[in-house]
Scaffold this motif. Structure first.
Motif, PDB file in Angstrom:
ATOM      1  N   GLY A 225      96.376  98.086 -33.671  1.00  0.00           N
ATOM      2  CA  GLY A 225      95.125  98.848 -33.597  1.00  0.00           C
ATOM      3  C   GLY A 225      94.316  98.753 -34.877  1.00  0.00           C
ATOM      4  O   GLY A 225      93.094  98.561 -34.846  1.00  0.00           O
ATOM      5  N   GLU A 226      94.979  98.849 -36.027  1.00  0.00           N
ATOM      6  CA  GLU A 226      94.276  98.768 -37.322  1.00  0.00           C
ATOM      7  C   GLU A 226      93.622  97.403 -37.502  1.00  0.00           C
ATOM      8  O   GLU A 226      92.442  97.308 -37.879  1.00  0.00           O
ATOM      9  N   CYS A 227      94.387  96.344 -37.266  1.00  0.00           N
ATOM     10  CA  CYS A 227      93.874  94.988 -37.517  1.00  0.00           C
ATOM     11  C   CYS A 227      92.772  94.596 -36.533  1.00  0.00           C
ATOM     12  O   CYS A 227      91.745  94.031 -36.926  1.00  0.00           O
ATOM     13  N   THR A 228      92.970  94.918 -35.251  1.00  0.00           N
ATOM     14  CA  THR A 228      91.936  94.557 -34.282  1.00  0.00           C
ATOM     15  C   THR A 228      90.697  95.431 -34.439  1.00  0.00           C
ATOM     16  O   THR A 228      89.593  95.005 -34.106  1.00  0.00           O
ATOM     17  N   ASN A 229      90.862  96.633 -34.981  1.00  0.00           N
ATOM     18  CA  ASN A 229      89.697  97.472 -35.264  1.00  0.00           C
ATOM     19  C   ASN A 229      88.804  96.803 -36.313  1.00  0.00           C
ATOM     20  O   ASN A 229      87.571  96.807 -36.191  1.00  0.00           O
ATOM     21  N   VAL A 230      89.416  96.206 -37.326  1.00  0.00           N
ATOM     22  CA  VAL A 230      88.644  95.465 -38.335  1.00  0.00           C
ATOM     23  C   VAL A 230      87.913  94.300 -37.671  1.00  0.00           C
ATOM     24  O   VAL A 230      86.706  94.104 -37.862  1.00  0.00           O
ATOM     25  N   GLU A 231      88.635  93.535 -36.849  1.00  0.00           N
ATOM     26  CA  GLU A 231      88.043  92.364 -36.197  1.00  0.00           C
ATOM     27  C   GLU A 231      86.872  92.755 -35.297  1.00  0.00           C
ATOM     28  O   GLU A 231      85.795  92.146 -35.338  1.00  0.00           O
ATOM     29  N   ARG A 232      87.072  93.794 -34.498  1.00  0.00           N
ATOM     30  CA  ARG A 232      86.034  94.193 -33.542  1.00  0.00           C
ATOM     31  C   ARG A 232      84.871  94.899 -34.225  1.00  0.00           C
ATOM     32  O   ARG A 232      83.738  94.847 -33.743  1.00  0.00           O
ATOM     33  N   THR A 233      85.136  95.546 -35.367  1.00  0.00           N
ATOM     34  CA  THR A 233      84.025  96.148 -36.121  1.00  0.00           C
ATOM     35  C   THR A 233      83.129  95.059 -36.691  1.00  0.00           C
ATOM     36  O   THR A 233      81.897  95.182 -36.693  1.00  0.00           O
ATOM     37  N   VAL A 234      83.727  93.963 -37.167  1.00  0.00           N
ATOM     38  CA  VAL A 234      82.924  92.820 -37.623  1.00  0.00           C
ATOM     39  C   VAL A 234      82.052  92.312 -36.471  1.00  0.00           C
ATOM     40  O   VAL A 234      80.837  92.104 -36.632  1.00  0.00           O
ATOM     41  N   LEU A 235      82.648  92.137 -35.304  1.00  0.00           N
ATOM     42  CA  LEU A 235      81.903  91.670 -34.126  1.00  0.00           C
ATOM     43  C   LEU A 235      80.768  92.629 -33.793  1.00  0.00           C
ATOM     44  O   LEU A 235      79.631  92.205 -33.512  1.00  0.00           O
ATOM     45  N   ASN A 236      81.042  93.921 -33.861  1.00  0.00           N
ATOM     46  CA  ASN A 236      80.030  94.923 -33.549  1.00  0.00           C
ATOM     47  C   ASN A 236      78.885  94.892 -34.565  1.00  0.00           C
ATOM     48  O   ASN A 236      77.702  94.948 -34.198  1.00  0.00           O
ATOM     49  N   LEU A 237      79.223  94.789 -35.847  1.00  0.00           N
ATOM     50  CA  LEU A 237      78.199  94.735 -36.893  1.00  0.00           C
ATOM     51  C   LEU A 237      77.336  93.473 -36.771  1.00  0.00           C
ATOM     52  O   LEU A 237      76.161  93.482 -37.113  1.00  0.00           O
TER      53      LEU A 237
END
Length: 299
Positions: A225-237
């Motif tokens: 959850g922590e690592c994919t949250n970083v990845e998906r936040t980049v995608l969202n930004l």
């Protein structure tokens, strides 16, 4: 009895059965409800030609919101980063092998060349991210759009219709497909950067269904959850969807530090920009990655 919404492809059903088995370990029984999505119905268009975001998820999410199913299993990489109002991700699975795999027809292998493919070799993928990375690693390749489920796409290389195809390792492993007739190249995910959330299953439910959220939370893997949250936040930004040529991969090491590799191109034909950022905390990490991807600068 919990009703689980899923797509009907072999891989989607494998994932739904996996979640069903995990729930059963906790004494929770369930049944599957197969739902067809736009991405399943429209097979002749590339992802960038399909309208909107969430073309593998929208119909399933509609069924959730209407109460026809209690939860849904998705490939995390197919899910738009912004949840529809009223829905939440209740659990993320373990992460399977995260990398993309290049499968080559054995007669078309050219050792000594990048990815073991010769100049002008045809390689099947409908992903703009994969096209951009392939162009960066081997400018002489000819990407060809392909659609269909994992076995169908694999057969394009097996039959020799194409010289090679690119597929996610996770799907190949979960379906236990026989790759013995193909040459298998496994680039590092730090070089051939995967899609945000690749290799992870997501279980989605209604925000107001607290009991269901409690049950599903038993399946959650916090570090994933922590690592994919970083990845998906980049995608969202980056305001991107499935068709954006963007790869993001985050690892957490044993000391608790986070390491991110990202690759981005404005379109599949544009030069690829690569960044690597490491920090001891997730705070500000996605913003730093995006700043470097867009501007080549640190915050």
């Amino acid at each position: 009895m919990i009703r689980i919404g899923t797509r009907g492809s072999r891989l989607a059903l494998w994932q739904a059965h996996f979640v069903q088995a995990e729930l059963r370990k906790h004494g929770i029984e369930s049944e599957l409800e197969v739902i067809k999505t736009q991405g399943d119905r429209v097979q002749h268009l590339g992802f960038d030609k399909l309208e909107g975001k969430g073309f593998f998820t929208k119909e399933i999410e509609d069924a959730l919101l209407e109460g026809r199913v209690d939860c849904a299993v998705h490939s995390l990489k197919d899910l738009p980063t912004n949840q529809p109002e009223g829905l939440v991700l209740a659990a993320l699975s373990y992460r399977a092998s995260v990398e993309d795999v290049v499968l080559i027809h054995k007669d078309r292998v050219v050792k000594g060349q990048p990815l073991w493919l010769g100049e002008g070799a045809t390689i099947g993928t409908s992903s703009n991210r994969r096209k951009a990375v392939l162009r960066d690693l081997h400018p002489g390749l000819v990407p060809v759009d392909i659609r269909g489920n994992v076995p169908t796409r694999m057969k394009k290389a097996l039959s020799g219709e194409l010289d090679a195809v690119v597929l996610a390792a996770a799907g190949l492993e979960r379906l236990e497909l026989d790759l013995s007739e193909l040459e298998v190249i496994r680039p590092s995910p730090r070089e051939f950067v995967p899609a945000p959330g690749q290799g992870v299953m997501a279980v989605q439910t209604r925000e107001d269904d607290i009991e269901m959220r409690k049950k599903l939370s038993l399946l959650h893997h916090p570090v994933v959850g922590e690592c994919t949250n970083v990845e998906r936040t980049v995608l969202n930004l980056m305001e991107g969807g499935c068709s954006m040529p963007l790869g993001v991969y985050c690892e957490k090491d044993q000391l608790g530090n986070y390491h991110v590799w990202a690759a981005y191109a404005p379109d599949a034909a544009a030069p690829l920009r690569r960044v690597q950022v490491s920090r001891s905390t997730r705070a500000g990490l996605p913003e730093e990655v995006v700043s470097q991807l867009l501007n080549g600068t640190s915050d």
